[in-house]
Design an enzyme around this catalytic site. Structure first.
Site, PDB file in Angstrom:
ATOM      1  N   ARG A 118      -2.694  -8.578 -20.644  1.00  0.00           N
ATOM      2  CA  ARG A 118      -3.698  -8.327 -21.682  1.00  0.00           C
ATOM      3  C   ARG A 118      -3.241  -7.279 -22.693  1.00  0.00           C
ATOM      4  NH1 ARG A 118      -6.649  -3.957 -21.140  1.00  0.00           N
ATOM      5  NH2 ARG A 118      -8.559  -4.681 -22.125  1.00  0.00           N
TER       6      ARG A 118
ATOM      7  N   ASP B 213     -10.871   0.165 -24.478  1.00  0.00           N
ATOM      8  CA  ASP B 213     -11.610   0.112 -23.223  1.00  0.00           C
ATOM      9  C   ASP B 213     -11.356   1.323 -22.335  1.00  0.00           C
ATOM     10  OD1 ASP B 213      -9.499  -2.603 -23.107  1.00  0.00           O
ATOM     11  OD2 ASP B 213      -8.963  -0.657 -22.298  1.00  0.00           O
TER      12      ASP B 213
ATOM     13  N   PRO C 211       0.819  -1.221   0.000  1.00  0.00           N
ATOM     14  CA  PRO C 211       0.000   0.000   0.000  1.00  0.00           C
ATOM     15  C   PRO C 211       0.853   1.271   0.000  1.00  0.00           C
ATOM     16  CG  PRO C 211      -0.704  -1.518   1.736  1.00  0.00           C
ATOM     17  CD  PRO C 211       0.572  -2.060   1.184  1.00  0.00           C
TER      18      PRO C 211
ATOM     19  N   GLU D 244       1.944  -8.713   8.770  1.00  0.00           N
ATOM     20  CA  GLU D 244       1.721  -7.264   8.928  1.00  0.00           C
ATOM     21  C   GLU D 244       2.660  -6.441   8.060  1.00  0.00           C
ATOM     22  OE1 GLU D 244      -0.762  -9.175  11.376  1.00  0.00           O
ATOM     23  OE2 GLU D 244       1.388  -9.411  11.715  1.00  0.00           O
TER      24      GLU D 244
HETATM   25  C1  JAH Z   1      -0.942  -6.376   2.979  1.00  0.00           C
HETATM   26  C2  JAH Z   1       1.591  -7.452   2.554  1.00  0.00           C
HETATM   27  N1  JAH Z   1      -2.313  -1.806  -2.619  1.00  0.00           N
HETATM   28  C3  JAH Z   1      -3.022  -2.887  -2.118  1.00  0.00           C
HETATM   29  C4  JAH Z   1      -2.228  -3.739  -1.131  1.00  0.00           C
HETATM   30  C5  JAH Z   1      -1.019  -4.313  -1.441  1.00  0.00           C
HETATM   31  C6  JAH Z   1      -0.359  -5.124  -0.520  1.00  0.00           C
HETATM   32  C7  JAH Z   1      -0.958  -5.338   0.725  1.00  0.00           C
HETATM   33  N2  JAH Z   1      -2.120  -4.760   1.004  1.00  0.00           N
HETATM   34  C8  JAH Z   1      -2.747  -3.980   0.106  1.00  0.00           C
HETATM   35  C9  JAH Z   1      -0.291  -6.159   1.772  1.00  0.00           C
HETATM   36  C10 JAH Z   1      -0.316  -7.135   3.979  1.00  0.00           C
HETATM   37  C11 JAH Z   1       0.943  -7.673   3.762  1.00  0.00           C
HETATM   38  C12 JAH Z   1       0.972  -6.716   1.568  1.00  0.00           C
END
Ligand code: JAH
Length: 253
Positions: free
Chosen positions: A154, A169, A89, A116
């Protein structure tokens, strides 16, 4: 194009990748997706892949050794020459333009974290890119990796077959898609717009463009900044803006 994916749950990814369009692309040799089980690269009796965080605070952190060992075994000489993408994230947001850029590569590697988070040294000394597929937290990077592979694969010529070219698209034009209809012409009293049955290709094209502009204006006005718009597109948008400002509309829904 080759993808190497480092994950603790390869079986969860396999079923999706081997189905439908991506399955056919692999069978045709257009795409090669190698899934690597990080746990197979642990060296302790309990096959430990996570540990408690230094500094405390609870939760678990993915250990670096099995992830590095897994990547080095899979990539060998290619290490250092292939983008290694960590799904997180905290990454740069994945968009159609990022997908286009990755589709120019012949080889990508993807690290799927779990728990985590991952030890920071994976980010700083193994990953070359960090990508987020949206502002929400998941239980791991596998679904984001599938999203990235799907969006990139794709775009490879031949993957969508002869019919669907990827250029038409949503997000390739920068606008949302117009409404689609197929048979029957009336379903439960709901009719297909007359223009689509008219056989008048110019009228159909004009209707679709107007629908794309209207949808984008109503649902995702932020996209209009980056869209390629003609003079008549801008005139249509001015009409929509006038209408939104309280002028009577022309009887449309
Ligand atoms: C959560 C490792 N962008 C979305 C996303 C990407 C990776 C993770 N969560 C959300 C994630 C926990 C551990 C990766």
């Amino acid at each position: 194009m080759r993808f190497d994916v480092f994950t603790l749950i390869p079986a969860a990814m396999r079923a999706y990748l081997d189905a439908s369009v991506l399955g056919k692309a692999q069978a045709a040799g257009l795409v090669e997706i190698r899934l690597h089980d990080i746990r197979a690269h642990t060296t302790d009796r309990h096959h430990t892949t996570d540990d408690t965080p230094y500094g405390g605070g609870g939760g678990m952190v993915m250990k670096p050794e099995p992830v590095f060992a897994c990547a080095e075994a899979a990539l060998g000489e290619a290490m250092g020459r292939v983008p290694v993408i960590l799904l997180t994230p905290q990454g740069r947001v994945f968009t159609q333009q990022v997908a286009r850029d990755f589709a120019r590569e012949s080889h990508l590697a993807l690290i799927c974290g779990r728990y985590e988070g991952v030890d920071e040294r994976i980010r700083t000394h193994l990953a070359t890119d960090e990508i987020s597929v949206g502002d929400y937290v998941l239980t791991g990077g596998e679904l984001p990796a599938l999203i990235l592979i799907d969006a990139v694969a794709r775009l490879i010529p031949g993957v969508l077959g002869d019919e669907g070219a990827a250029g038409d698209d949503s997000h390739s034009s920068g606008l949302l898609e117009y409404p689609h209809y197929t048979r029957p012409p009336e379903f439960r009293g709901w009719s297909v717009p007359e223009v689509l049955l008219s056989g008048d290709h110019a009228r159909v094209a004009a209707w679709r463009r107007e629908q794309s502009l209207r949808r984008t204006f109503e649902r995702r006005p932020d996209l209009l900044d980056g869209a390629a718009l003609s003079r008549s597109d801008r005139e249509e948008l001015d009409r929509l803006r006038g209408r939104a400002a309280g002028e009577p509309d022309e009887g449309h829904a």
